[in-house]
Scaffold this active site. Structure first.
Site, PDB file in Angstrom:
ATOM      1  N   HIS A  12       0.819  -1.218   0.000  1.00 13.94           N
ATOM      2  CA  HIS A  12       0.000   0.000   0.000  1.00 13.94           C
ATOM      3  C   HIS A  12       0.856   1.273   0.000  1.00 13.94           C
ATOM      4  CE1 HIS A  12      -0.024  -0.751   4.637  1.00 13.94           C
ATOM      5  NE2 HIS A  12       0.968   0.050   4.329  1.00 13.94           N
ATOM      6  N   HIS A 193      10.028  -4.252   4.249  1.00 14.18           N
ATOM      7  CA  HIS A 193      10.529  -2.875   4.171  1.00 14.18           C
ATOM      8  C   HIS A 193      10.748  -2.310   5.559  1.00 14.18           C
ATOM      9  CE1 HIS A 193       6.134  -2.162   4.449  1.00 14.18           C
ATOM     10  NE2 HIS A 193       6.306  -0.862   4.569  1.00 14.18           N
ATOM     11  N   GLU A 240       3.902  -5.578   8.494  1.00 15.74           N
ATOM     12  CA  GLU A 240       2.543  -5.438   7.924  1.00 15.74           C
ATOM     13  C   GLU A 240       2.059  -6.732   7.279  1.00 15.74           C
ATOM     14  OE1 GLU A 240       2.796  -0.638   6.896  1.00 15.74           O
ATOM     15  OE2 GLU A 240       3.057  -2.088   5.273  1.00 15.74           O
TER      16      GLU A 240
HETATM   17  C1  DHB Z   1       6.180   3.100   2.278  1.00 17.02           C
HETATM   18  C2  DHB Z   1       5.625   1.848   2.538  1.00 17.02           C
HETATM   19  C3  DHB Z   1       4.554   1.740   3.435  1.00 17.02           C
HETATM   20  O1  DHB Z   1       3.961   0.547   3.756  1.00 17.02           O
HETATM   21  C4  DHB Z   1       4.031   2.863   4.033  1.00 17.02           C
HETATM   22  O2  DHB Z   1       2.962   2.715   4.854  1.00 17.02           O
HETATM   23  C5  DHB Z   1       4.576   4.113   3.791  1.00 17.02           C
HETATM   24  C6  DHB Z   1       5.664   4.232   2.909  1.00 17.02           C
HETATM   25  C7  DHB Z   1       7.320   3.256   1.307  1.00 17.02           C
HETATM   26  O3  DHB Z   1       7.932   2.264   0.903  1.00 17.02           O
HETATM   27  O4  DHB Z   1       7.591   4.409   0.907  1.00 17.02           O
HETATM   28 FE    FE Z   2       2.555   0.822   5.489  1.00 16.97          FE
END
Ligand code: DHB
Ligand code: FE
Length: 284
Positions: A12, A193, A240
């Site tokens: 997302h 991430h 997440e």
């Molecule tokens: C990013 C990824 C996310 O899940 C989020 O909530 C905000 C930013 C990103 O990779 O920039």
């Molecule tokens: Fe996120």
């Protein structure tokens, strides 16, 4: 007879929302990600679900660190997106389905879950971006939204098994619903991430591929890791994946993978999209 037709699982990343606003779907950076939605569009066009039950995490918009529910379920007549700082704006409202929301709440409480019940609720990019991806362009969204927020932000986080069991309880609630809606579940966020700290930029393709390999056929394999181990493996935001695990728990029929796409990176994230079909007729 209502029916849970399947699940859509997607990252997302807010930058996806900016890319949509700028029409960059065919841009070389974005195309490999957006192309992953072609089978999702075909599926949604063919199946025409009426309701989307969305497992996601709120990023400090509706809940902040001062009050952080582990699980929260929306029971509003309508939801609106608000931007918590990414510079993206999605004006289309999300119609709710209050009666089904309350039915889900009643049933999960009977299953010993204690969600916060939200008769007013704003939604952030973790609902809005997946909706833009799934139903681009239409004047009005063709589905009613039931948002289910899971705390993946402030420790202590719920275990993977707890999230899976919440999903199962939601699945049972959908099964016992005496309506005739077609229902799709969404799990948003991930994959690996980490946005801050010394490991900012952390991506773990081995763990991501493990999750992708097992999501349809052996979701319980994803429950073997303690939630802190998931943070270590996937990154502090990669956790997440809990939202995906909960959404997968809500699919209780014969589950088949129709499509899977993995592309690294989109922004700071290992981006993925999975489409699962759930073949079961829910008893009325
Ligand atoms: C990013 C990824 C996310 O899940 C989020 O909530 C905000 C930013 C990103 O990779 O920039
Ligand atoms: Fe996120």
């Amino acid at each position: 007879m209502s029916e849970v037709i399947g699940g859509v699982f997607t990252s997302h990343v807010p930058a996806i929302g900016s890319a949509i606003a700028r029409g960059l779907q065919q841009d070389p950076y974005w195309k490999p990600f957006f192309d992953g939605f072609d089978p999702v569009h075909e599926f949604l066009h063919r199946e025409k679900p009426d309701v989307a039950v969305v497992f996601y995490n709120d990023h400090g918009l509706n809940f902040f660190l001062d009050k952080m529910p582990t699980f929260a379920i929306g029971a509003a007549t309508e939801y609106r997106h608000e931007d918590e700082g990414w510079g993206i704006s999605f004006p289309r409202p999300y119609p709710g389905h209050q009666a089904l929301s309350w039915h889900i709440i009643e049933e999960v409480v009977k299953s010993d879950f204690d969600p916060v019940t939200c008769q007013a609720m704003t939604v952030d990019h973790a609902v809005a971006v997946p909706f833009e991806l799934a139903w681009p362009g239409a004047e009005e969204f063709p589905v009613k939204l039931i948002p289910i927020a899971i705390n993946t932000v402030q420790h202590p986080l719920p275990s993977a098994r707890r999230c899976y069991n919440l999903g199962k309880a939601v699945g049972r609630a959908l099964e016992s619903w005496q309506g005739d809606e077609k229902i799709v579940v969404l799990g948003t966020g991930g994959l690996s991430h980490q946005l801050e700290g010394g490991r900012a930029g952390h991506i773990n393709s081995d763990y991501d591929r493990f999750c992708l390999r097992n999501l349809a056929r052996d979701p319980e394999a994803l429950l073997q890791h303690d939630v802190l181990d998931i943070v270590e493996l996937a990154g502090s935001q990669g956790v997440e994946i809990l939202n995906w695990i909960a959404a997968r728990g809500a699919l209780h029929g014969s589950v088949r993978e129709l499509a899977s796409n993995y592309h690294v990176p989109i922004s700071n994230t290992a981006a993925a999209t999975v489409l699962l079909e759930n073949r079961v007729t829910v008893s009325a």
